[in-house]
Enzyme design. Structure first.
Site, PDB file in Angstrom:
ATOM      1  N   LYS A 253      69.102  60.487   1.072  1.00  0.00           N
ATOM      2  CA  LYS A 253      68.214  61.589   1.473  1.00  0.00           C
ATOM      3  C   LYS A 253      66.961  61.249   1.810  1.00  0.00           C
ATOM      4  O   LYS A 253      66.467  61.613   3.064  1.00  0.00           O
ATOM      5  CB  LYS A 253      68.059  62.677   0.234  1.00  0.00           C
TER       6      LYS A 253
ATOM      7  N   ASP B 220      68.711  68.435   1.128  1.00  0.00           N
ATOM      8  CA  ASP B 220      67.932  68.569  -0.373  1.00  0.00           C
ATOM      9  C   ASP B 220      68.393  69.684  -0.902  1.00  0.00           C
ATOM     10  O   ASP B 220      69.746  70.240  -0.391  1.00  0.00           O
ATOM     11  CB  ASP B 220      66.397  68.780  -0.076  1.00  0.00           C
TER      12      ASP B 220
END
Length: 209
Positions: A122, A140
């Site tokens: 991420k 997320d």
């Protein structure tokens, strides 16, 4: 029931339309500050990170300064953030790696970014897309929740499956806008409890498809 590709794209593009000017909410002035801020944002709000980083960046403005600092000195500046001791350890090690392996520069490939301490997929995707304009899609908690709530992916999908699905549904030039808009949508509308998505019927208007 997972939406078709056309319907999934419609939902995401309607979310983008709700927040067309969504910008990154982390404060940074260069690639190093972006990398640090995204690393700090794990399990912490962006607002809390933004409160901590001005003093942190003033004390350690470069990878060299951060690598030379002690973990306890770094930790003092981020002690209000979740997991701050671990994050201080990762920041120091990451800064050292930037110096030793990348001439003090933040690398521009996912593989190289993920070789850094404390940097997962991420974080790498955010740095690539926000920092370098390289198409990537970061997943997320907001993005994952929205995609599952709106049946863009199955409820059991992993973050990597969410990432691949969105990248398959949208053209690359929309990935960053989708990521930013979903964060705002998740904060303002698609809450973990009592989501208000049904106030926006355009999300579900598939009549033109």
């Amino acid at each position: 029931m997972v939406l078709s590709k056309k319907r999934a794209r419609h939902v995401i593009e309607e979310i983008i339309a709700l927040f067309p000017d969504a910008k990154p909410s982390l404060d940074f002035r260069n690639h190093f500050e972006l990398l640090v801020a995204v690393m700090l944002s794990a399990q912490t709000t962006d607002a809390a990170v933004n409160k901590a980083t001005p003093a942190l960046f003033e004390a350690f403005p470069t990878p060299q300064a951060m690598a030379d600092a002690s973990e306890s000195d770094i930790a003092k500046h981020i002690s209000r953030l979740g997991l701050y001791r671990n994050k201080a350890k990762f920041l120091k090690k990451c800064a050292r790696q930037l110096l030793d392996d990348f001439d003090g520069q933040v690398p521009q490939t996912r593989e190289e970014l993920e070789s850094l301490a404390g940097v997962g997929r991420k974080t790498a995707n955010v740095v690539l897309s926000v920092g370098f304009g390289i198409p990537a899609f970061a997943v997320d908690t907001h993005v994952e929740r929205i995609c599952k709530h709106h049946d863009i992916v199955k409820k059991s999908a992993t973050p990597l499956e969410v990432e691949k699905r969105v990248m398959d549904v949208l053209p690359p030039e929309e990935w960053l806008a989708a990521h930013q808009a979903m964060i705002y949508f998740g904060r303002a509308i698609c809450h973990p409890k009592n989501p208000e998505c049904d106030h926006y019927p355009q999300l579900y208007d598939f009549s033109s498809l």
